[in-house]
Design a protein around this motif. Sequence first.
Motif, PDB file in Angstrom:
ATOM      1  N   GLY A 158       0.793  -1.226   0.000  1.00 29.09           N
ATOM      2  CA  GLY A 158       0.000   0.000   0.000  1.00 29.09           C
ATOM      3  C   GLY A 158       0.825   1.275   0.000  1.00 29.09           C
ATOM      4  O   GLY A 158       0.267   2.378  -0.033  1.00 29.09           O
ATOM      5  N   ALA A 159       2.146   1.138   0.011  1.00 31.81           N
ATOM      6  CA  ALA A 159       2.989   2.341   0.060  1.00 31.81           C
ATOM      7  C   ALA A 159       2.877   3.134  -1.241  1.00 31.81           C
ATOM      8  O   ALA A 159       2.792   2.570  -2.329  1.00 31.81           O
ATOM      9  N   VAL A 160       2.874   4.454  -1.098  1.00 32.98           N
ATOM     10  CA  VAL A 160       2.943   5.359  -2.252  1.00 32.98           C
ATOM     11  C   VAL A 160       4.157   6.255  -2.020  1.00 32.98           C
ATOM     12  O   VAL A 160       4.176   7.062  -1.092  1.00 32.98           O
ATOM     13  N   MET A 161       5.165   6.075  -2.859  1.00 31.24           N
ATOM     14  CA  MET A 161       6.434   6.789  -2.687  1.00 31.24           C
ATOM     15  C   MET A 161       6.526   7.944  -3.677  1.00 31.24           C
ATOM     16  O   MET A 161       6.202   7.779  -4.853  1.00 31.24           O
ATOM     17  N   THR A 162       6.976   9.098  -3.192  1.00 28.56           N
ATOM     18  CA  THR A 162       7.256  10.212  -4.098  1.00 28.56           C
ATOM     19  C   THR A 162       8.775  10.384  -4.198  1.00 28.56           C
ATOM     20  O   THR A 162       9.505  10.065  -3.263  1.00 28.56           O
ATOM     21  N   VAL A 163       9.212  10.878  -5.348  1.00 29.42           N
ATOM     22  CA  VAL A 163      10.633  11.224  -5.515  1.00 29.42           C
ATOM     23  C   VAL A 163      10.673  12.592  -6.185  1.00 29.42           C
ATOM     24  O   VAL A 163      10.140  12.758  -7.290  1.00 29.42           O
ATOM     25  N   THR A 164      11.265  13.551  -5.489  1.00 31.10           N
ATOM     26  CA  THR A 164      11.355  14.906  -6.055  1.00 31.10           C
ATOM     27  C   THR A 164      12.799  15.394  -5.977  1.00 31.10           C
ATOM     28  O   THR A 164      13.586  14.932  -5.140  1.00 31.10           O
ATOM     29  N   ALA A 165      13.115  16.361  -6.876  1.00 32.63           N
ATOM     30  CA  ALA A 165      14.481  16.892  -6.892  1.00 32.63           C
ATOM     31  C   ALA A 165      14.786  17.592  -5.564  1.00 32.63           C
ATOM     32  O   ALA A 165      15.902  17.540  -5.068  1.00 32.63           O
ATOM     33  N   ARG A 166      13.771  18.227  -4.975  1.00 32.86           N
ATOM     34  CA  ARG A 166      14.021  18.977  -3.734  1.00 32.86           C
ATOM     35  C   ARG A 166      14.105  18.074  -2.501  1.00 32.86           C
ATOM     36  O   ARG A 166      15.006  18.212  -1.675  1.00 32.86           O
ATOM     37  N   ASP A 167      13.180  17.122  -2.369  1.00 33.43           N
ATOM     38  CA  ASP A 167      13.085  16.349  -1.115  1.00 33.43           C
ATOM     39  C   ASP A 167      13.527  14.893  -1.248  1.00 33.43           C
ATOM     40  O   ASP A 167      13.504  14.154  -0.265  1.00 33.43           O
ATOM     41  N   GLY A 168      13.921  14.469  -2.432  1.00 32.36           N
ATOM     42  CA  GLY A 168      14.373  13.085  -2.606  1.00 32.36           C
ATOM     43  C   GLY A 168      13.235  12.090  -2.417  1.00 32.36           C
ATOM     44  O   GLY A 168      12.082  12.361  -2.768  1.00 32.36           O
ATOM     45  N   ILE A 169      13.567  10.946  -1.809  1.00 34.39           N
ATOM     46  CA  ILE A 169      12.604   9.846  -1.649  1.00 34.39           C
ATOM     47  C   ILE A 169      11.787  10.053  -0.371  1.00 34.39           C
ATOM     48  O   ILE A 169      12.355  10.204   0.710  1.00 34.39           O
ATOM     49  N   GLN A 170      10.468  10.074  -0.533  1.00 35.69           N
ATOM     50  CA  GLN A 170       9.582  10.221   0.625  1.00 35.69           C
ATOM     51  C   GLN A 170       8.346   9.334   0.422  1.00 35.69           C
ATOM     52  O   GLN A 170       8.083   8.907  -0.690  1.00 35.69           O
ATOM     53  N   TYR A 171       7.605   9.137   1.522  1.00 33.58           N
ATOM     54  CA  TYR A 171       6.356   8.375   1.385  1.00 33.58           C
ATOM     55  C   TYR A 171       5.164   9.304   1.554  1.00 33.58           C
ATOM     56  O   TYR A 171       5.096  10.060   2.522  1.00 33.58           O
ATOM     57  N   LYS A 172       4.235   9.239   0.588  1.00 35.64           N
ATOM     58  CA  LYS A 172       2.992  10.000   0.687  1.00 35.64           C
ATOM     59  C   LYS A 172       1.989   9.214   1.527  1.00 35.64           C
ATOM     60  O   LYS A 172       1.335   9.742   2.401  1.00 35.64           O
ATOM     61  N   TYR A 173       1.880   7.951   1.216  1.00 40.06           N
ATOM     62  CA  TYR A 173       1.039   7.054   2.029  1.00 40.06           C
ATOM     63  C   TYR A 173       1.897   5.878   2.446  1.00 40.06           C
ATOM     64  O   TYR A 173       2.596   5.284   1.625  1.00 40.06           O
ATOM     65  N   LEU A 174       1.813   5.552   3.726  1.00 41.99           N
ATOM     66  CA  LEU A 174       2.553   4.402   4.236  1.00 41.99           C
ATOM     67  C   LEU A 174       1.561   3.295   4.571  1.00 41.99           C
ATOM     68  O   LEU A 174       0.407   3.579   4.911  1.00 41.99           O
ATOM     69  N   PRO A 175       1.987   2.038   4.507  1.00 44.26           N
ATOM     70  CA  PRO A 175       1.082   0.964   4.932  1.00 44.26           C
ATOM     71  C   PRO A 175       0.722   1.129   6.408  1.00 44.26           C
ATOM     72  O   PRO A 175       1.510   1.687   7.177  1.00 44.26           O
ATOM     73  N   LYS A 176      -0.475   0.641   6.762  1.00 46.52           N
ATOM     74  CA  LYS A 176      -0.961   0.810   8.138  1.00 46.52           C
ATOM     75  C   LYS A 176       0.052   0.284   9.155  1.00 46.52           C
ATOM     76  O   LYS A 176       0.262   0.864  10.202  1.00 46.52           O
ATOM     77  N   SER A 177       0.741  -0.812   8.805  1.00 47.62           N
ATOM     78  CA  SER A 177       1.695  -1.433   9.722  1.00 47.62           C
ATOM     79  C   SER A 177       2.854  -0.506  10.063  1.00 47.62           C
ATOM     80  O   SER A 177       3.537  -0.703  11.059  1.00 47.62           O
ATOM     81  N   LYS A 178       3.102   0.526   9.235  1.00 48.39           N
ATOM     82  CA  LYS A 178       4.259   1.396   9.479  1.00 48.39           C
ATOM     83  C   LYS A 178       3.874   2.753  10.058  1.00 48.39           C
ATOM     84  O   LYS A 178       4.737   3.590  10.280  1.00 48.39           O
ATOM     85  N   LEU A 179       2.564   2.984  10.232  1.00 47.97           N
ATOM     86  CA  LEU A 179       2.150   4.311  10.718  1.00 47.97           C
ATOM     87  C   LEU A 179       2.437   4.450  12.209  1.00 47.97           C
ATOM     88  O   LEU A 179       2.438   3.499  12.952  1.00 47.97           O
TER      89      LEU A 179
END
Length: 256
Positions: free
Chosen positions: A235-256
């Motif tokens: 269920g993870a949704v990962m974003t990658v941007t030039a400014r912030d690099g690798i981040q998660y927009k949505y994390l699986p419930k198990s990781k919240l």
Amino acid sequence: MNLSGKVALITGAAQGLGKAFSESLVSRGAKVCLTDIKVHEGQITTEALKKNFGNDAAFFMKCDVTSEKEFANVFQAIKSRYGRLDILVNNAGIVDEKNWRKLIEINLLSVMQGTQLGIETMSKEHGGNGGVIINISSAAGLTPVFNTPAYCASKFGVVGYTRSLADNLIHLRNGLRFCCLCPAFTDTDIIKFSENSTVSTKEIGDKIIKSVGINKVSTVADGFMELVTDENNNGAVMTVTARDGIQYKYLPKSKL
Ligand SMILES: NC(=O)c1ccc[n+]([C@@H]2O[C@H](COP(=O)([O-])OP(=O)(O)OC[C@H]3O[C@@H](n4cnc5c(N)ncnc54)[C@H](O)[C@@H]3O)[C@@H](O)[C@H]2O)c1
């Protein structure tokens, strides 16, 4: 996920991100079936992988993702050749606001088609070993972009579709994970805005790129590999941007 001996299918793998994903997987011990409509480029990319990692490390098949028959044939070929499929990456995509029906067909309907075929092949319910399905969306799948509404619609669709499947416990019990990768502008051909782009798409796109910057392909490939190998990220949704690099927009419930 330990990648040694695992088998992956990547659509749109002749160049750009799909090519980089293929290289990352093969260099970590996986075998990859690369598919694309660009046969010449796909063969060159695949030959380079075979030269560096052995003949059995990769093979190429022509596949237009909008053809259900060609898509299904690829899954059959992988089964015959390697006997398993562990990683499916629905990556093929276009930007073409003029031909928005075609865009939706490639960017959304074919992702759904590939995912269905992946579930039928990989789910333990159907005799598979489980695995991960990674659907390539975009930062434009999370934020409106006024000059590419059809592209946005397709990529928002990919996020909604993938997250819904991830919420289905039946798939989880059958060993499947579903993730979305949402890069912002990345240095590949797709942001050169081809002759199919409207003037406003190209001009505005170029301006936005100047203000937000461009990801390196290698950074997106690093994020991709994190999604593939982390077995606890359904269920993870990962974003990658030039400014912030690798981040998660949505994390699986198990990781919240
Ligand atoms: N580069 C970016 O800025 C960026 C940002 C966000 C998301 N993405 C997404 O990443 C994915 C890969 O794009 P890229 O950046 O590598 O661009 P790219 O244009 O270099 O690669 C796309 C590949 O998809 C293939 N393709 C197009 N139509 C196809 C079809 N009908 N069947 C099979 N293959 C087809 C192309 O031949 C090409 O090899 C796309 O889904 C794109 O929307 C890219």
